[in-house]
Design an enzyme around this catalytic site. Structure first.
Site, PDB file in Angstrom:
ATOM      1  N   SER A 462       0.797  -1.232   0.000  1.00 13.18           N
ATOM      2  CA  SER A 462       0.000   0.000   0.000  1.00 13.18           C
ATOM      3  C   SER A 462       0.830   1.283   0.000  1.00 13.18           C
ATOM      4  CB  SER A 462      -0.956   0.018   1.196  1.00 13.18           C
ATOM      5  OG  SER A 462      -0.244   0.052   2.404  1.00 13.18           O
ATOM      6  N   LYS A 505      -6.675   3.871   8.454  1.00 12.58           N
ATOM      7  CA  LYS A 505      -5.728   4.839   7.898  1.00 12.58           C
ATOM      8  C   LYS A 505      -6.295   6.256   7.959  1.00 12.58           C
ATOM      9  CE  LYS A 505      -3.586   1.429   4.842  1.00 12.58           C
ATOM     10  NZ  LYS A 505      -3.426   0.931   3.462  1.00 12.58           N
TER      11      LYS A 505
END
Length: 581
Positions: A462, A505
């Site tokens: 990611s 996140k």
């Protein structure tokens, strides 16, 4: 000597026979055997269990108490009679009352509460529904274990916690066979005995921390336990009698799913418990943490008052976590210092405001560092997911003259993350002209990519977009927008692929004061699950290509209008808007 021992053994045998004859004549029979038969009759055991129990008592009758096997059979019968074969608590099947209890104990967590209420509603209509097998996945301190206790209270069931952290032996689950000295049933049978009920709530804590050892794989043993099609005939190696576990409500907890056996994962219904927002933590502190710490330190409500502003300051400057465990410890520190003063002066009262917090907790532990860390070219803010929640990574890239195009990667990066860095570099080199870079910009320079916090292992795809952004920033000598953080996997063709952990996140980005978050366009549906205050405070930009991400993070390098005109992939960075619009 041998003749003397034989004479003693014969004498003891004669005495026992005479004692049995006297007991029979008095109508008392064999005391211990009769007591066991009475217990078997009173226990109202299922037929197959009663048959085994009576057979073992018959064996006991034929043995002398001095025999080593006598005590083994006696212990076996005690375990057999202590298992609650047909004892069960009556469920509270009122969904409204159950929801009230759950709301009373925990703030938010609506998904879990709805699932329990749905189970009770169906159970009320159907009657014989098997217990669900749930798995709460989330970072530490979000209330997974305490939620299990609350569920048991809401359903009026007994609660048993079984810690699976560090379990390496299959016998811990299934028990030891009776041939071994000191053998015992497994933890499940022991827990049933402790609950004294056949339908308790079993909390299988830290199921992701189990590991295989030389004694077998406990995860393989759990396959039968957590399979609704098999657990009604679970066999413990010690008892060797089918035990019905289908009435038990199993709740497993885990911090991450990667270490759980895939077959075991397939048997459980996953419910994700993500981190709390600042407002959530404020409510939890006011409703639960402050009153609990006040009681634990022997303070009365008039002794201590902590303002909302003070709690917010503790949250932002003294904790950086997804849950509330550290927050409770900090509140406990404040309460302890006030309790010390109250102990010497009973009339002492304290009102803790935001300005007073350092007096109790010392210097600020966490400061806003995003602007400082990204003030130099070549530094981009990435977002990561860990088993403790979301986190922010500052990825650094620097070009070193006098080289020959070598790529150096440091920061204890895993193989997947290293491959992401190479893919990002390959795409940047391929698109060098459109990014206003010389196609040979690496021919006489080396590139070094570093991810700080080098002592912590890092892996995953990611960070691909972040690495590519840092490389472009270093090559052009232009700092990245400090208000922007990003996540997304990058391909060689520059496409941005979806990643997991968007909610965690986003919460981490908000904790760090970041205003704009770049996410893969295919993750846009995940934004709907974000708390309303997060969607209101932040702007989320869905992107399909690296160029769209650069138009937001490095607008002086890639013109947003140019990317919008190109219309690559449909959604453009120029269409950035708050997720709540």
């Amino acid at each position: 000597r041998a003749e003397k021992e034989m004479t003693d053994a014969q004498r003891q045998y004669m005495l026992r026979q005479q004692m049995k004859a006297i007991q029979t004549e008095l109508g008392e029979g064999d005391g211990e055997s009769q007591e066991l038969r009475n217990r078997i009759a009173e226990a109202k055991l299922p037929e197959h269990v009663a048959t085994v129990a009576n057979r073992e008592v018959d064996r006991l009758d034929r043995m002398t108490p001095a025999s080593p096997e006598y005590q083994m059979i006696r212990t076996y019968l005690d375990w057999l009679l202590d298992v609650p074969w047909d004892k069960a608590t009556e469920d509270r099947l009122d969904p409204i009352e159950a929801r009230r209890v759950l709301d009373e104990d925990h703030y938010d967590l609506d998904k879990v509460k709805e699932r329990i209420v749905e189970y009770l509603a169906v159970r009320k209509l159907k009657g014989d529904l098997k217990g669900p097998i749930l798995c709460f996945v989330g970072p530490p301190g979000v209330g997974k274990t305490s939620l299990g206790q609350s569920i048991a209270r809401a359903m009026n069931r007994k609660f048993v916690r079984i810690s699976l952290g560090g379990v390496r032996d299959e016998a811990e689950i299934r028990g030891h066979r009776r041939t071994y000295i000191g053998s015992m049933p497994g933890r499940l049978v022991q827990a049933l005995k402790g609950a004294a009920s056949s339908n308790p709530v079993f909390m299988l804590d830290e199921i992701d921390k189990m590991s295989a050892g030389i004694q077998g794989d406990p995860a393989a043993a759990m396959l039968e336990v957590l399979d609704p099609a098999q657990n009604h005939t679970f066999r413990d190696h010690y008892l060797e009698i089918p035990i019905d576990l289908s009435k038990v409500l199993f709740i497993a907890t885990a911090n991450q799913l990667g270490t759980i056996h895939p077959a075991l994962l397939d048997r459980m219904e996953l419910i994700s418990l993500t981190g709390y927002t600042e407002d959530d933590k404020l409510h939890i502190a006011k409703m639960y943490l402050i009153p609990r710490q006040r009681d634990e330190h022997g303070l009365e409500p008039e002794h201590i008052e902590i303002t909302d502003e003070a709690v917010r300051r503790v949250i932002t400057e003294y904790t950086r976590e997804a849950g509330v465990r550290t927050l409770e410890r900090q509140i406990g520190t404040i309460a302890r210092k006030i309790a010390a003063k109250v102990a010497t002066n009973a009339a002492h009262t304290a009102r803790v405001d935001a300005a007073d917090v350092p007096t109790y907790l010392g210097p600020v532990r966490f400061r806003g560092e995003t602007a400082f860390r990204t003030s130099r070219a070549g530094v981009a803010t990435g977002l990561a997911w860990t088993e403790t929640g979301g986190d922010v990574l500052f990825i650094e890239a620097v070009l070193m003259p006098g080289g020959n195009g070598q790529l150096t990667l440091t920061g204890q990066l895993g193989s997947v993350m290293q491959e992401s860095a190479r893919a990002a570099l390959s795409h940047v080199r391929q698109q060098a002209r459109s990014l206003h870079l010389s196609p040979a910009f690496l021919s006489k320079q080396d590139l070094h990519v570093h991810v700080p916090a080098g002592a912590i292992p890092k892996d995953g795809p990611s960070a691909g977009v972040t690495m590519a952004t840092a490389i472009v920033s270093a090559a052009r000598g232009v700092p990245v927008n400090p208000d922007v953080a990003m996540t997304g996997e990058i391909t060689l063709s520059g496409l941005v692929l979806p990643v997991g952990g968007i909610r965690e996140k986003a919460l981490a980005a908000r904790r760090y004061g970041i205003k704009t978050m770049i996410v893969p366009a295919l993750n846009e549906p995940d934004l709907e699950e974000l708390p309303p205050d997060v969607r209101k405070d932040m702007t989320f930009v869905p992107v399909r290509t690296l160029e769209e991400a650069l138009a937001v993070s490095l607008p002086s390098v890639v013109d947003p209008a140019t990317v919008a005109e190109a219309g690559i992939g449909g959604t453009s960075a120029a269409a950035a808007r708050p997720a709540h619009d």
